[in-house]
Write an enzyme that holds these catalytic residues in place. Structure first.
Site, mmCIF file in Angstrom:
data_model
loop_
_atom_site.group_PDB
_atom_site.id
_atom_site.type_symbol
_atom_site.label_atom_id
_atom_site.label_comp_id
_atom_site.label_asym_id
_atom_site.label_seq_id
_atom_site.Cartn_x
_atom_site.Cartn_y
_atom_site.Cartn_z
ATOM 1 C CG HIS A 1 4.827 9.003 -8.025
ATOM 2 N ND1 HIS A 1 5.319 7.651 -8.489
ATOM 3 C CD2 HIS A 1 5.283 9.271 -6.515
ATOM 4 C CE1 HIS A 1 5.674 7.176 -7.397
ATOM 5 N NE2 HIS A 1 5.667 7.986 -6.139
ATOM 6 N N GLY B 1 3.293 10.425 1.400
ATOM 7 C CA GLY B 1 2.949 10.867 0.103
ATOM 8 C C GLY B 1 2.120 9.968 -0.775
ATOM 9 C CG HIS C 1 8.694 10.954 -4.132
ATOM 10 N ND1 HIS C 1 9.987 10.001 -3.601
ATOM 11 C CD2 HIS C 1 7.707 10.148 -4.095
ATOM 12 C CE1 HIS C 1 9.281 8.834 -3.815
ATOM 13 N NE2 HIS C 1 8.186 8.950 -3.967
ATOM 14 C CD GLU C 2 4.186 11.294 -3.115
ATOM 15 O OE1 GLU C 2 3.409 11.005 -4.068
ATOM 16 O OE2 GLU C 2 4.908 10.892 -2.305
ATOM 17 C CD GLN D 1 2.927 6.502 -5.356
ATOM 18 O OE1 GLN D 1 2.554 7.677 -4.896
ATOM 19 N NE2 GLN D 1 3.692 5.773 -4.511
ATOM 20 C CB CYS E 1 8.444 5.181 -3.590
ATOM 21 S SG CYS E 1 7.137 5.308 -4.482
ATOM 22 C CG LEU E 2 3.448 4.170 0.297
ATOM 23 C CD1 LEU E 2 2.139 4.533 0.621
ATOM 24 C CD2 LEU E 2 3.882 3.190 1.591
HETATM 25 NI NI NI Z 1 6.621 7.439 -4.501
#
Ligand code: NI
Length: 167
Positions: free
Chosen positions: A133, A43, A129-130, A48, A87-88
């Site tokens: 963000h 995701g 999670h997304e 991000q 997480c990226l």
């Molecule tokens: Ni993340």
């Protein structure tokens, strides 16, 4: 598309609603899906990549890529479940996070069509999670202070080791 990492202030900002779902938004969503694949993530949310808009993309194994625009979580189950998250934007860090098992989400897709989904399992987890963000919340915020400090200290140490290796 560059993925911002922990420490970048944009990750802590609140994303704004998208007014029009047009070709520009579709091009951004496509690029985000590419960045998601390049990063081998599941995701990726607007903030991000420095885009302070309410948009995220998700691609989990066995599913097609999905785009969520101006999402609202309209219900969550009282039952909670523990899943390991990464997480990226926080490379190299994984931890168990407790969140609702199921949810209902309402959003628009890249074609501008509204939809509602009842989801559980991995997809529910990635959506929560997304969605965080978009509010400037990272998964490490949902850990105990003790666990968070321990993980971040280890991440710093790994980073120093990697830097020394590159010299
Ligand atoms: Ni993340």
């Amino acid at each position: 598309m560059e993925i911002l990492t922990l420490g970048n202030e944009l990750l802590r900002g609140k994303a704004e609603p998208i007014k029009t779902i047009n070709d520009e938004i579709r091009a951004i969503a496509d690029k985000m899906i590419d960045a998601l694949h390049d990063g081998k993530g599941v995701g990726l949310a607007g903030p991000q990549v420095g885009l302070m808009k309410r948009l995220f993309v998700i691609h989990i194994e066995g599913d097609t890529p999905r785009v969520f625009i101006n999402p609202s979580i309209t219900a969550t189950s009282p039952e909670l479940v523990k899943y390991e998250e990464g997480c990226l934007s926080i490379p190299g860090v994984w931890a168990d996070v407790i969140r609702p098992r199921e949810l209902q989400i309402q959003a628009w897709n890249e074609k501008g069509r509204p939809f509602t989904m009842d989801v559980d399992g991995i997809l529910a987890r990635v959506i929560l999670h997304e969605y965080d963000h978009l509010e400037g919340v990272l998964f490490i915020d949902r850990l105990s202070a003790h666990k968070r400090e321990r993980l971040l200290a280890r991440m710093e140490k790994d980073r120093r080791v990697e830097k020394a290796r590159q010299k």
